[in-house]
Write a protein that holds these residues in place. Structure first.
Motif, PDB file in Angstrom:
ATOM      1  N   GLU A 153       0.842  -1.202   0.000  1.00  0.00           N
ATOM      2  CA  GLU A 153       0.000   0.000   0.000  1.00  0.00           C
ATOM      3  C   GLU A 153       0.876   1.251   0.000  1.00  0.00           C
ATOM      4  OE1 GLU A 153      -3.138   2.281   2.995  1.00  0.00           O
ATOM      5  OE2 GLU A 153      -2.731   0.127   3.259  1.00  0.00           O
ATOM      6  N   TRP A 154       1.959   1.222   0.799  1.00  0.00           N
ATOM      7  CA  TRP A 154       2.857   2.381   0.849  1.00  0.00           C
ATOM      8  C   TRP A 154       3.533   2.594  -0.508  1.00  0.00           C
ATOM      9  CZ3 TRP A 154       8.053   3.226   0.065  1.00  0.00           C
ATOM     10  CH2 TRP A 154       8.572   4.438   0.531  1.00  0.00           C
ATOM     11  N   ALA A 155       3.978   1.512  -1.161  1.00  0.00           N
ATOM     12  CA  ALA A 155       4.645   1.647  -2.461  1.00  0.00           C
ATOM     13  C   ALA A 155       3.686   2.209  -3.502  1.00  0.00           C
ATOM     14  CB  ALA A 155       5.195   0.290  -2.905  1.00  0.00           C
ATOM     15  N   THR A 156       2.444   1.777  -3.465  1.00  0.00           N
ATOM     16  CA  THR A 156       1.446   2.312  -4.400  1.00  0.00           C
ATOM     17  C   THR A 156       1.197   3.789  -4.130  1.00  0.00           C
ATOM     18  OG1 THR A 156       0.377   0.152  -4.573  1.00  0.00           O
ATOM     19  CG2 THR A 156      -0.933   2.073  -5.194  1.00  0.00           C
ATOM     20  N   TYR A 157       1.153   4.132  -2.859  1.00  0.00           N
ATOM     21  CA  TYR A 157       0.958   5.531  -2.482  1.00  0.00           C
ATOM     22  C   TYR A 157       2.161   6.381  -2.894  1.00  0.00           C
ATOM     23  CZ  TYR A 157      -0.233   9.503   0.561  1.00  0.00           C
ATOM     24  OH  TYR A 157      -0.548  10.746   1.050  1.00  0.00           O
ATOM     25  N   LEU A 158       3.382   5.849  -2.694  1.00  0.00           N
ATOM     26  CA  LEU A 158       4.587   6.565  -3.125  1.00  0.00           C
ATOM     27  C   LEU A 158       4.531   6.849  -4.619  1.00  0.00           C
ATOM     28  CD1 LEU A 158       7.514   7.631  -2.884  1.00  0.00           C
ATOM     29  CD2 LEU A 158       8.293   5.252  -3.146  1.00  0.00           C
ATOM     30  N   ARG A 159       4.165   5.859  -5.412  1.00  0.00           N
ATOM     31  CA  ARG A 159       4.107   6.068  -6.857  1.00  0.00           C
ATOM     32  C   ARG A 159       3.096   7.160  -7.213  1.00  0.00           C
ATOM     33  NH1 ARG A 159       5.369   3.334 -11.494  1.00  0.00           N
ATOM     34  NH2 ARG A 159       6.228   1.576 -10.310  1.00  0.00           N
ATOM     35  N   ALA A 160       1.933   7.129  -6.569  1.00  0.00           N
ATOM     36  CA  ALA A 160       0.894   8.109  -6.882  1.00  0.00           C
ATOM     37  C   ALA A 160       1.324   9.523  -6.511  1.00  0.00           C
ATOM     38  CB  ALA A 160      -0.404   7.740  -6.155  1.00  0.00           C
ATOM     39  N   VAL A 161       1.889   9.689  -5.311  1.00  0.00           N
ATOM     40  CA  VAL A 161       2.312  11.017  -4.867  1.00  0.00           C
ATOM     41  C   VAL A 161       3.470  11.518  -5.724  1.00  0.00           C
ATOM     42  CG1 VAL A 161       3.287  12.338  -2.958  1.00  0.00           C
ATOM     43  CG2 VAL A 161       1.505  10.630  -2.514  1.00  0.00           C
ATOM     44  N   LEU A 162       4.431  10.635  -6.019  1.00  0.00           N
ATOM     45  CA  LEU A 162       5.580  11.040  -6.815  1.00  0.00           C
ATOM     46  C   LEU A 162       5.166  11.424  -8.226  1.00  0.00           C
ATOM     47  CD1 LEU A 162       8.573  11.404  -7.311  1.00  0.00           C
ATOM     48  CD2 LEU A 162       8.783   8.931  -7.652  1.00  0.00           C
ATOM     49  N   THR A 163       4.298  10.647  -8.830  1.00  0.00           N
ATOM     50  CA  THR A 163       3.834  10.964 -10.186  1.00  0.00           C
ATOM     51  C   THR A 163       3.163  12.326 -10.214  1.00  0.00           C
ATOM     52  OG1 THR A 163       3.521   8.611 -10.692  1.00  0.00           O
ATOM     53  CG2 THR A 163       2.347  10.192 -12.071  1.00  0.00           C
ATOM     54  N   ASP A 164       2.363  12.612  -9.207  1.00  0.00           N
ATOM     55  CA  ASP A 164       1.680  13.905  -9.144  1.00  0.00           C
ATOM     56  C   ASP A 164       2.670  15.045  -8.971  1.00  0.00           C
ATOM     57  OD1 ASP A 164      -0.849  15.433  -8.956  1.00  0.00           O
ATOM     58  OD2 ASP A 164      -0.123  15.864  -6.932  1.00  0.00           O
ATOM     59  N   ARG A 165       3.676  14.851  -8.115  1.00  0.00           N
ATOM     60  CA  ARG A 165       4.655  15.927  -7.887  1.00  0.00           C
ATOM     61  C   ARG A 165       5.557  16.148  -9.102  1.00  0.00           C
ATOM     62  NH1 ARG A 165       6.603  15.933  -1.538  1.00  0.00           N
ATOM     63  NH2 ARG A 165       4.495  15.953  -0.648  1.00  0.00           N
ATOM     64  N   VAL A 166       5.885  15.089  -9.803  1.00  0.00           N
ATOM     65  CA  VAL A 166       6.693  15.240 -11.015  1.00  0.00           C
ATOM     66  C   VAL A 166       5.911  16.030 -12.063  1.00  0.00           C
ATOM     67  CG1 VAL A 166       7.670  13.964 -12.978  1.00  0.00           C
ATOM     68  CG2 VAL A 166       8.127  13.218 -10.636  1.00  0.00           C
ATOM     69  N   ARG A 167       4.626  15.761 -12.153  1.00  0.00           N
ATOM     70  CA  ARG A 167       3.790  16.504 -13.096  1.00  0.00           C
ATOM     71  C   ARG A 167       3.746  17.978 -12.713  1.00  0.00           C
ATOM     72  NH1 ARG A 167      -0.455  13.933 -12.260  1.00  0.00           N
ATOM     73  NH2 ARG A 167      -0.150  12.337 -13.872  1.00  0.00           N
ATOM     74  N   GLN A 183      19.815  11.935 -18.817  1.00  0.00           N
ATOM     75  CA  GLN A 183      20.263  11.665 -17.456  1.00  0.00           C
ATOM     76  C   GLN A 183      19.793  12.744 -16.497  1.00  0.00           C
ATOM     77  OE1 GLN A 183      22.746   8.841 -16.481  1.00  0.00           O
ATOM     78  NE2 GLN A 183      21.267   9.348 -14.889  1.00  0.00           N
ATOM     79  N   SER A 184      19.821  13.993 -16.935  1.00  0.00           N
ATOM     80  CA  SER A 184      19.417  15.092 -16.062  1.00  0.00           C
ATOM     81  C   SER A 184      17.951  14.969 -15.663  1.00  0.00           C
ATOM     82  CB  SER A 184      19.668  16.440 -16.754  1.00  0.00           C
ATOM     83  OG  SER A 184      18.964  16.515 -17.987  1.00  0.00           O
ATOM     84  N   THR A 185      17.131  14.481 -16.576  1.00  0.00           N
ATOM     85  CA  THR A 185      15.708  14.293 -16.266  1.00  0.00           C
ATOM     86  C   THR A 185      15.514  13.187 -15.247  1.00  0.00           C
ATOM     87  OG1 THR A 185      15.106  15.012 -18.504  1.00  0.00           O
ATOM     88  CG2 THR A 185      13.438  13.810 -17.244  1.00  0.00           C
ATOM     89  N   ALA A 186      16.223  12.078 -15.444  1.00  0.00           N
ATOM     90  CA  ALA A 186      16.112  10.974 -14.498  1.00  0.00           C
ATOM     91  C   ALA A 186      16.538  11.407 -13.102  1.00  0.00           C
ATOM     92  CB  ALA A 186      16.959   9.801 -14.978  1.00  0.00           C
ATOM     93  N   THR A 187      17.608  12.172 -13.013  1.00  0.00           N
ATOM     94  CA  THR A 187      18.092  12.625 -11.708  1.00  0.00           C
ATOM     95  C   THR A 187      17.134  13.631 -11.088  1.00  0.00           C
ATOM     96  OG1 THR A 187      20.380  12.233 -12.371  1.00  0.00           O
ATOM     97  CG2 THR A 187      20.022  13.738 -10.524  1.00  0.00           C
ATOM     98  N   ALA A 188      16.566  14.496 -11.897  1.00  0.00           N
ATOM     99  CA  ALA A 188      15.611  15.470 -11.368  1.00  0.00           C
ATOM    100  C   ALA A 188      14.400  14.762 -10.762  1.00  0.00           C
ATOM    101  CB  ALA A 188      15.171  16.420 -12.480  1.00  0.00           C
ATOM    102  N   ILE A 189      13.936  13.714 -11.413  1.00  0.00           N
ATOM    103  CA  ILE A 189      12.791  12.965 -10.883  1.00  0.00           C
ATOM    104  C   ILE A 189      13.160  12.285  -9.571  1.00  0.00           C
ATOM    105  CG2 ILE A 189      11.267  10.989 -11.323  1.00  0.00           C
ATOM    106  CD1 ILE A 189      11.507  11.734 -14.331  1.00  0.00           C
ATOM    107  N   ALA A 190      14.366  11.705  -9.514  1.00  0.00           N
ATOM    108  CA  ALA A 190      14.811  11.065  -8.277  1.00  0.00           C
ATOM    109  C   ALA A 190      14.944  12.070  -7.145  1.00  0.00           C
ATOM    110  CB  ALA A 190      16.137  10.349  -8.516  1.00  0.00           C
TER     111      ALA A 190
END
Length: 465
Positions: free
Chosen positions: A331-345, A392-399
């Protein structure tokens, strides 16, 4: 050069380890020499470690380990006046991998005062030539892949063909004492000299399959390699270490290794069939095998392997010990993905299809995923975030956007802010280009050596950086 075909009644194959650079003791090789080998054969690579090594054209092993092993084997081959055959040089068998191993070998020979003739057998393919084969309908998919498209072929950074024993035999007949080959079947390295000396194809290929991984066909693979004696009726296999043991079970079981069918195995020239093979203990450590057959193929085929860049990766790793989160880790991993996807957007203005995310839960299901049989909550979980993006810069920015989430993200029902533990500082590690295998196809050939190139050199004449 091996003796003529009509003089041999048995052929000895010494395989000190499953891979060059993996290490073995000088004593095990010395004992192997007392058994009367006619060739030393060892693999130099594999696809086991993924597409990076082929895609980048770089070796998995360190030069120091390869140099150490080559020093032992070159001295042994020279002392016994027998050839040394190494395949899949540089891990993936690219041309640069062959040259890398050859350069190390030449340095070692110069240091040891050895005077051996080297053949470099190259397996890297020209995509323009392969395009001609594709257009002529000579390239076919291997399951589960579909038909090869030209754009896939041309997107590969490196493509190699997997040779059988024929190019190796040509090099030995031309006088090579050391054969350093590109991508080759593991079995071809050990089968070539027995076949050249007139041993039947069934025992030769079966023995080669059993010795390919060194001591893996023994009861204790940690104790080193094996020795196979091939004759006209079968073969005998024994460990190099006197304290190690081969049993009928350990030998027969190796046909299960990396084969889709435990009874049949395809080589470029045909199919090994061990359906009727018998395994008999000669004593407490040696096994004799008889009854192996080889069925020549109607058409000789060469398997193609190719890798291409899929993007650039950045990874981050954090550890979780909070019992509430570990009890609800999916549940936490699913929540992490959802929150991260929203913040990246929101932060980077990137949509889901602009990048890739992978969240791996080590200590929970990172290895078995959905087929994990243990449903109990883990005590600790390591969370690996893998980001893949076109730059690479995009991948690092997302991380980096994920950083505060992987440090303090609570589940919605938690009344407190947890503190998780990054494994490194900085938390983000740039991995560079990421690769994927995109070729799993075979090309029909009339000449089994046509796709390969061989260069002969003498150490006194060789020059390299």
């Amino acid at each position: 050069m091996p003796p003529s075909r009509d003089t041999a009644t048995r052929v000895g194959v010494l395989t000190p380890a499953g891979m060059l650079g993996a290490g073995f003791t000088p004593e095990s090789v010395e004992r192997g020499l007392t058994l009367g080998p006619d060739v030393i054969a060892i693999d130099g690579g594999s696809t086991d470690s993924g597409p990076y090594y082929l895609g980048a054209g770089l070796p998995k092993t360190t030069a120091a380990a390869v140099r150490r092993d080559l020093r032992i084997l070159l001295k042994a081959a020279a002392a016994a006046d027998i050839p040394l055959v190494v395949g899949s040089c540089g891990t993936s068998g690219t041309d640069s991998g062959v040259d890398w191993v050859a350069g190390i070998a030449e340095d070692v020979m110069a240091e040891e005062g050895l005077d051996l003739r080297i053949a470099r057998v190259y397996s890297e393919q020209d995509t323009a030539v392969l395009r001609e084969h594709l257009d002529a309908g000579r390239i076919h998919p291997l399951a589960p892949h579909g038909p090869l498209r030209a754009e896939i072929l041309e997107s590969c950074t490196h493509v190699v063909g997997m040779m059988g024993h024929e190019p190796l035999a040509d090099a030995l007949r031309a006088g090579a004492q050391v054969v350093l080959a590109g991508r080759a079947t593991d079995t071809a390295l050990a089968a070539v000299v027995p076949l050249m000396r007139g041993m039947p194809a069934g025992p030769a290929w079966h023995a080669a399959k059993i010795v390919e991984c060194g001591g893996q066909a023994t009861t204790d693979p940690r104790l080193g390699g094996v020795f196979a004696t091939v004759d006209h009726d079968g073969f005998v296999i024994e460990p190099l270490d006197p304290d190690n043991v081969c049993t009928p079970h350990s030998v027969a079981a190796h046909m299960l290794y990396e084969t889709a069918d435990p009874h049949r195995m395809r080589e470029p020239a045909g199919t090994l069939d061990v359906t009727d093979a018998t395994y008999t203990a000669l004593d407490h450590r040696r096994v004799r095998v008889e009854g192996s057959r080889f069925e020549p193929a109607d058409r000789h085929t060469i398997k193609l392997e190719g890798a291409r860049v899929t993007g650039y990766q950045t990874v981050s790793f954090t550890g979780i010990r909070d019992p509430h989160i570990t009890a609800h880790i999916e549940e936490w991993a699913t929540y992490l993905r959802a929150v991260l996807t929203d913040r990246v957007r929101q932060t980077l203005a990137l949509n889901d299809d602009d990048y890739g995310l992978d969240i791996r839960l080590y200590g929970h299901n990172a290895v078995l995923d959905d087929i994990e049989p243990d449903p109990t909550p883990p005590r600790e979980v390591g969370v690996m975030l893998v980001v893949n993006a076109p730059a690479q810069s995009t991948a690092t920015a997302i991380a980096k956007v994920a950083n505060p989430l992987m440090l303090h993200l609570p589940l919605p029902d938690m009344p407190y802010l947890p503190s998780l533990a990054f494994a490194t500082s900085p938390a983000e590690t740039e991995r560079g280009a990421a690769y994927e295998f995109v070729l799993n196809h075979a090309v029909d050939v009339d000449d089994p050596a046509a796709l390969f190139r061989t260069e002969h050199s003498h150490p006194r004449e060789a020059t390299h950086a």
